[in-house]
Design an enzyme around this catalytic site. Structure first.
Site, mmCIF file in Angstrom:
data_model
loop_
_atom_site.group_PDB
_atom_site.id
_atom_site.type_symbol
_atom_site.label_atom_id
_atom_site.label_comp_id
_atom_site.label_asym_id
_atom_site.label_seq_id
_atom_site.Cartn_x
_atom_site.Cartn_y
_atom_site.Cartn_z
ATOM 1 N N MET A 257 0.818 -1.204 0.000
ATOM 2 C CA MET A 257 0.000 0.000 0.000
ATOM 3 C C MET A 257 0.856 1.260 0.000
ATOM 4 O O MET A 257 0.591 2.215 -0.746
ATOM 5 C CB MET A 257 -0.936 0.002 1.207
ATOM 6 C CG MET A 257 -2.115 -0.934 1.092
ATOM 7 S SD MET A 257 -3.316 -0.421 -0.160
ATOM 8 C CE MET A 257 -4.057 1.007 0.637
ATOM 9 N N ARG B 201 11.571 1.072 7.619
ATOM 10 C CA ARG B 201 12.407 0.619 8.746
ATOM 11 C C ARG B 201 13.549 -0.253 8.256
ATOM 12 O O ARG B 201 14.665 -0.173 8.770
ATOM 13 C CB ARG B 201 11.526 -0.130 9.751
ATOM 14 C CG ARG B 201 12.255 -0.562 11.003
ATOM 15 C CD ARG B 201 11.289 -1.168 11.998
ATOM 16 N NE ARG B 201 10.571 -2.300 11.427
ATOM 17 C CZ ARG B 201 9.671 -3.022 12.093
ATOM 18 N NH1 ARG B 201 9.361 -2.680 13.337
ATOM 19 N NH2 ARG B 201 9.056 -4.035 11.512
ATOM 20 N N ALA C 137 -1.576 -0.784 11.650
ATOM 21 C CA ALA C 137 -2.316 -0.127 12.726
ATOM 22 C C ALA C 137 -1.942 -0.732 14.066
ATOM 23 O O ALA C 137 -1.598 -1.908 14.170
ATOM 24 C CB ALA C 137 -3.814 -0.259 12.485
ATOM 25 N N ASN D 53 -5.569 1.408 8.731
ATOM 26 C CA ASN D 53 -6.904 1.115 9.280
ATOM 27 C C ASN D 53 -6.879 1.203 10.797
ATOM 28 O O ASN D 53 -7.109 0.218 11.497
ATOM 29 C CB ASN D 53 -7.372 -0.279 8.846
ATOM 30 C CG ASN D 53 -8.046 -0.259 7.488
ATOM 31 O OD1 ASN D 53 -8.583 0.754 7.064
ATOM 32 N ND2 ASN D 53 -8.009 -1.384 6.800
ATOM 33 N N SER E 45 -9.371 3.567 0.881
ATOM 34 C CA SER E 45 -9.964 2.312 0.407
ATOM 35 C C SER E 45 -9.716 2.134 -1.084
ATOM 36 O O SER E 45 -9.790 3.085 -1.858
ATOM 37 C CB SER E 45 -11.473 2.286 0.663
ATOM 38 O OG SER E 45 -12.036 1.089 0.143
ATOM 39 N N LYS F 294 -14.242 5.090 7.475
ATOM 40 C CA LYS F 294 -13.587 3.966 6.801
ATOM 41 C C LYS F 294 -13.978 2.647 7.466
ATOM 42 O O LYS F 294 -14.183 1.626 6.785
ATOM 43 C CB LYS F 294 -12.066 4.145 6.834
ATOM 44 C CG LYS F 294 -11.260 2.964 6.279
ATOM 45 C CD LYS F 294 -11.637 2.632 4.832
ATOM 46 C CE LYS F 294 -10.594 1.771 4.139
ATOM 47 N NZ LYS F 294 -10.283 0.509 4.796
ATOM 48 N N HIS G 63 -17.380 1.825 6.260
ATOM 49 C CA HIS G 63 -17.203 1.363 4.874
ATOM 50 C C HIS G 63 -16.846 -0.114 4.862
ATOM 51 O O HIS G 63 -17.429 -0.911 4.119
ATOM 52 C CB HIS G 63 -16.105 2.183 4.202
ATOM 53 C CG HIS G 63 -15.553 1.581 2.939
ATOM 54 N ND1 HIS G 63 -14.690 0.497 2.934
ATOM 55 C CD2 HIS G 63 -15.746 1.906 1.627
ATOM 56 C CE1 HIS G 63 -14.380 0.183 1.691
ATOM 57 N NE2 HIS G 63 -15.009 1.023 0.886
ATOM 58 N N ASN G 64 -15.892 -0.509 5.717
ATOM 59 C CA ASN G 64 -15.467 -1.906 5.746
ATOM 60 C C ASN G 64 -16.571 -2.812 6.284
ATOM 61 O O ASN G 64 -16.713 -3.958 5.836
ATOM 62 C CB ASN G 64 -14.212 -2.048 6.598
ATOM 63 C CG ASN G 64 -12.969 -1.537 5.890
ATOM 64 O OD1 ASN G 64 -13.063 -0.757 4.948
ATOM 65 N ND2 ASN G 64 -11.810 -1.954 6.337
ATOM 66 N N GLU H 81 -18.786 -3.360 3.498
ATOM 67 C CA GLU H 81 -18.067 -4.267 2.602
ATOM 68 C C GLU H 81 -18.262 -5.722 3.035
ATOM 69 O O GLU H 81 -18.526 -6.602 2.200
ATOM 70 C CB GLU H 81 -16.589 -3.890 2.604
ATOM 71 C CG GLU H 81 -15.683 -4.767 1.766
ATOM 72 C CD GLU H 81 -14.233 -4.379 1.964
ATOM 73 O OE1 GLU H 81 -13.394 -5.278 2.204
ATOM 74 O OE2 GLU H 81 -13.917 -3.173 1.893
ATOM 75 N N LYS I 155 -9.644 -8.723 9.437
ATOM 76 C CA LYS I 155 -8.597 -7.937 10.109
ATOM 77 C C LYS I 155 -9.124 -7.101 11.260
ATOM 78 O O LYS I 155 -8.356 -6.388 11.889
ATOM 79 C CB LYS I 155 -7.895 -7.048 9.085
ATOM 80 C CG LYS I 155 -7.069 -7.833 8.071
ATOM 81 C CD LYS I 155 -6.277 -6.913 7.155
ATOM 82 C CE LYS I 155 -5.399 -7.718 6.216
ATOM 83 N NZ LYS I 155 -4.618 -6.840 5.297
ATOM 84 N N ARG J 243 -18.167 -15.227 8.762
ATOM 85 C CA ARG J 243 -16.723 -15.465 8.661
ATOM 86 C C ARG J 243 -16.221 -16.260 9.863
ATOM 87 O O ARG J 243 -15.363 -17.143 9.726
ATOM 88 C CB ARG J 243 -15.968 -14.136 8.545
ATOM 89 C CG ARG J 243 -16.255 -13.407 7.252
ATOM 90 C CD ARG J 243 -15.227 -12.334 6.975
ATOM 91 N NE ARG J 243 -15.609 -11.501 5.842
ATOM 92 C CZ ARG J 243 -14.820 -10.616 5.264
ATOM 93 N NH1 ARG J 243 -13.591 -10.438 5.708
ATOM 94 N NH2 ARG J 243 -15.256 -9.883 4.250
#
Length: 466
Positions: free
Chosen positions: A13, A33, A75, A101, A127, A180, A183-184, A187, A258, A285
């Site tokens: 990302m 890093r 995160a 996130n 996203s 966000k 949104h997830n 989703e 996640k 899930r």
């Protein structure tokens, strides 16, 4: 001239976002890093305007003021560690941006910490996955409006475009990451609805991947047109390169997650907002992870046989299309209701029409009917629920019978459709002027003296029921 943009974290990302930013004329100083990753990235794109840094102080010193630094890192505690390392190096007016996130309450805490040090902090929901990061994501920035004003020209250039840039200022504090998160959550619900329709076509009609690809490809031409429907048709066409047949049939039926879906449920419970479709998707899930238990139960309990009650495939395919459309609208309605409640609770003044607009491109849940959602909130920003919008309410009214038909068929056939069922129950509950919680309240008063209200007179009452 020194760049003003810095980026920390060059995994997929981060590297793709750096490429996106640079492609719009902004030189970017980059740091990872692992310095070997930084060196490899700069070498791979040596014809591009990237400035490598081996240390955080080197990154800061390579930037002109006000510095604008993206953190594209995992995160959690890593974000706090980087912030604490960065604050002594920055000057007042510099901007730190968390593009991961992160949990919205962590973002609010970090924004306060940075503000006290004179540094602006933006919690930015991004996203679109790796492709979106590279070609144009949906960007949801929350934090100080002054920082948004500085970053807006860049965000508007690198965002997806759908009759305008798919970004807008969300609000203060952790609002960007909250949006966000929701949104997830949507989703999750959307993906589960699609999976259930696939399950019915596969189990009841033995539809092959090729047939399924054709169905979803056709559906993507109409009101169901969306990114998820589009990629679903492509998934069904992918053959197994390591064996025979199609790849989808070789994938283990255990879905990962996640955490943002679970956060959405947690926050909905805090705010007292029902989101049953989204919650059912998370449960699905979790249930999928119980593979060994499910396999044992499958051997012990035979499914019911629907017999002659199963309609022909053409009839049910049409019903599934309409049921999926209805279920999707109800899932989005739940998500938008959660945003409305959060806006009121946290005094964010979220503009739901604007949020729907920035979801029209770049993001995973982008869909044609988001434009109808945008129009609905622009016409009436105080909608109590999306089903009260005239156009969307008509769609639900015209299609809910198909949703009911599909859920009934699935129940009779022993095929689990938790998200479709939850969407139907949500609608039936929402349209019910009477619900049986008068009995629940009587029970609560019986065993716990929790009191109750009456329908025929004002006041609060308690009864000795024994």
């Amino acid at each position: 001239m020194k760049p003003s943009i810095g980026l920390i974290g060059l995994r997929v990302m981060g590297s793709n976002l750096a490429l996106n930013i640079e492609s719009h004329g902004y030189p970017v100083a980059v740091f990872n890093r692992d310095s070997n990753i930084t060196a490899g990235f700069v070498e791979r794109f040596k014809d591009r305007a990237f400035v490598p840094a081996k240390t955080l102080s080197g990154l800061v010193n390579s930037l002109q003021r006000p510095r604008q630094i993206f953190m594209m890192i995992q995160a959690g505690s890593a974000v706090d560690s980087v912030i604490e390392a960065m604050l002594p190096l920055l000057d007042k007016g510099d901007i730190l941006i968390d593009g991961g996130n992160s949990y919205f309450e962590d973002t609010a805490r970090r924004e306060k910490r940075c503000r006290e040090a004179g540094i602006y902090f933006l919690g930015v929901g991004i996203s679109g996955g790796e492709e979106g990061a590279l070609k144009g994501p949906s960007i949801m920035p929350g934090g100080p409006s002054e920082a948004w004003e500085v970053m807006a020209p860049l965000f508007e250039k690198i965002a997806a475009q759908a009759d305008g840039p798919c970004t807008a200022y969300i609000g203060p504090g952790g609002s960007g990451h909250f949006v966000k998160m929701v949104h997830n959550g949507i989703e999750y619900g959307d993906m589960q609805l699609i999976a259930e329709v696939y399950h019915l076509l596969r189990e009841l009609f033995k539809a092959t991947p090729e047939e399924l690809a054709a169905v979803f490809e056709e559906w993507n031409k109409g009101v169901l047109s969306s990114y998820l429907i589009e990629i679903t048709s492509q998934i069904f066409r992918k053959r197994d390169e390591e064996g025979s047949g199609f790849l989808v049939d070789k994938i283990l039926d255990q879905a990962g997650q996640k955490g943002t879906g679970k956060w959405t449920i947690m926050e909905a419970a805090k705010l007292g907002v029902p989101i049953p479709t989204l919650a059912a998707a998370v449960d699905a899930r979790l249930m999928s992870s119980m593979k060994e238990t499910r396999t044992a139960a499958a051997a012990l309990f035979n499914p019911p046989q629907p017999g002659n009650r199963v309609p022909d495939s053409r009839t049910i395919r049409s019903a599934l299309h309409d049921a999926l459309y209805c279920g999707k609208i109800l899932a989005y309605a739940q998500g938008m209701a959660l945003l409305a409640a959060a806006s009121k609770e946290y005094q964010w003044n979220l503009k739901l029409g604007s949020i729907a607009a920035i979801w029209r491109g770049g993001c995973i849940i982008r869909a044609r009917f988001l434009d109808e959602i945008r129009r609905a909130y622009e016409a009436n920003s105080a909608l109590p629920n999306l089903i009260f919008a005239p156009e969307l309410g008509t769609v639900v009214r015209e299609n809910v019978s198909k949703l009911r038909q599909v859920v009934q068929l699935a129940i009779e056939s022993g095929i689990p459709v938790p998200a479709l069922s939850a969407g139907l129950a949500y609608f039936d509950s929402l349209r019910s002027a009477f619900l049986p919680q008068n009995l629940s309240q009587a029970q609560r008063d019986f065993f716990g003296a929790h009191t109750y209200q009456r329908v025929d007179r004002p006041g609060v009452f308690h009864t000795d029921w024994r």
